[in-house]
Design a protein around this motif. Structure first.
Motif, PDB file in Angstrom:
ATOM      1  N   HIS A 190      76.786  33.403 -58.697  1.00 40.44           N
ATOM      2  CA  HIS A 190      77.882  33.243 -57.738  1.00 40.44           C
ATOM      3  C   HIS A 190      79.038  32.445 -58.346  1.00 40.44           C
ATOM      4  N   LEU A 191      78.713  31.374 -59.069  1.00 38.88           N
ATOM      5  CA  LEU A 191      79.761  30.555 -59.684  1.00 38.88           C
ATOM      6  C   LEU A 191      80.580  31.349 -60.695  1.00 38.88           C
ATOM      7  N   ILE A 192      79.915  32.131 -61.510  1.00 37.70           N
ATOM      8  CA  ILE A 192      80.623  32.932 -62.511  1.00 37.70           C
ATOM      9  C   ILE A 192      81.512  33.967 -61.826  1.00 37.70           C
ATOM     10  N   VAL A 236      77.214  24.521 -55.570  1.00 38.07           N
ATOM     11  CA  VAL A 236      78.311  25.474 -55.741  1.00 38.07           C
ATOM     12  C   VAL A 236      79.663  24.835 -55.424  1.00 38.07           C
ATOM     13  N   ALA A 237      79.786  24.203 -54.272  1.00 36.02           N
ATOM     14  CA  ALA A 237      81.065  23.591 -53.894  1.00 36.02           C
ATOM     15  C   ALA A 237      81.453  22.477 -54.863  1.00 36.02           C
ATOM     16  N   PHE A 282      77.874  23.585 -66.773  1.00 39.00           N
ATOM     17  CA  PHE A 282      76.646  23.651 -65.974  1.00 39.00           C
ATOM     18  C   PHE A 282      75.612  22.640 -66.444  1.00 39.00           C
ATOM     19  N   LEU A 283      75.459  22.505 -67.760  1.00 41.47           N
ATOM     20  CA  LEU A 283      74.481  21.545 -68.281  1.00 41.47           C
ATOM     21  C   LEU A 283      74.879  20.110 -67.964  1.00 41.47           C
ATOM     22  N   ARG A 323      86.333  36.077 -52.633  1.00 38.05           N
ATOM     23  CA  ARG A 323      84.914  36.401 -52.737  1.00 38.05           C
ATOM     24  C   ARG A 323      84.165  35.864 -51.527  1.00 38.05           C
ATOM     25  N   ILE A 324      83.124  36.569 -51.152  1.00 42.17           N
ATOM     26  CA  ILE A 324      82.188  36.096 -50.132  1.00 42.17           C
ATOM     27  C   ILE A 324      80.811  36.129 -50.767  1.00 42.17           C
ATOM     28  N   ALA A 325      80.080  35.030 -50.661  1.00 43.00           N
ATOM     29  CA  ALA A 325      78.735  34.954 -51.211  1.00 43.00           C
ATOM     30  C   ALA A 325      77.766  34.641 -50.072  1.00 43.00           C
TER      31      ALA A 325
END
Length: 75
Positions: free
Chosen positions: A20-22, A51-52, A2-3, A37-39
């Motif tokens: 959501h990513l986790i 995210v994508a 992430f960083l 999963r659905i976010a």
């Protein structure tokens, strides 16, 4: 990861995006496969840019390239 993404892209990952990513990267303990999963995220919530992009980076494997196609109206 992430960083590194934040540094290279110039985007700051928001807490909801991180959550959501986790969740999307969790494996089912029995099958060791990813769960469906659905976010729900609002327009402009970073679905494509953040995210994508991170999920595609994680999906890449040696000899394979993940492909993500957005509608022309996206840009």
């Amino acid at each position: 990861l992430f960083l590194v993404f934040e540094y290279l892209s110039g985007f700051a990952i928001r807490p909801d995006q991180k959550k959501h990513l986790i969740q999307m990267q969790e494996l089912d303990p029995q099958s060791q496969k990813y769960r469906s999963r659905i976010a729900h995220m609002i327009m402009g919530g970073g679905k494509t840019s953040v995210v994508a992009a991170i999920l595609l980076k994680q999906a890449g494997k040696k000899g394979q390239l993940p492909l993500f196609i957005t509608p022309a109206s996206q840009y």
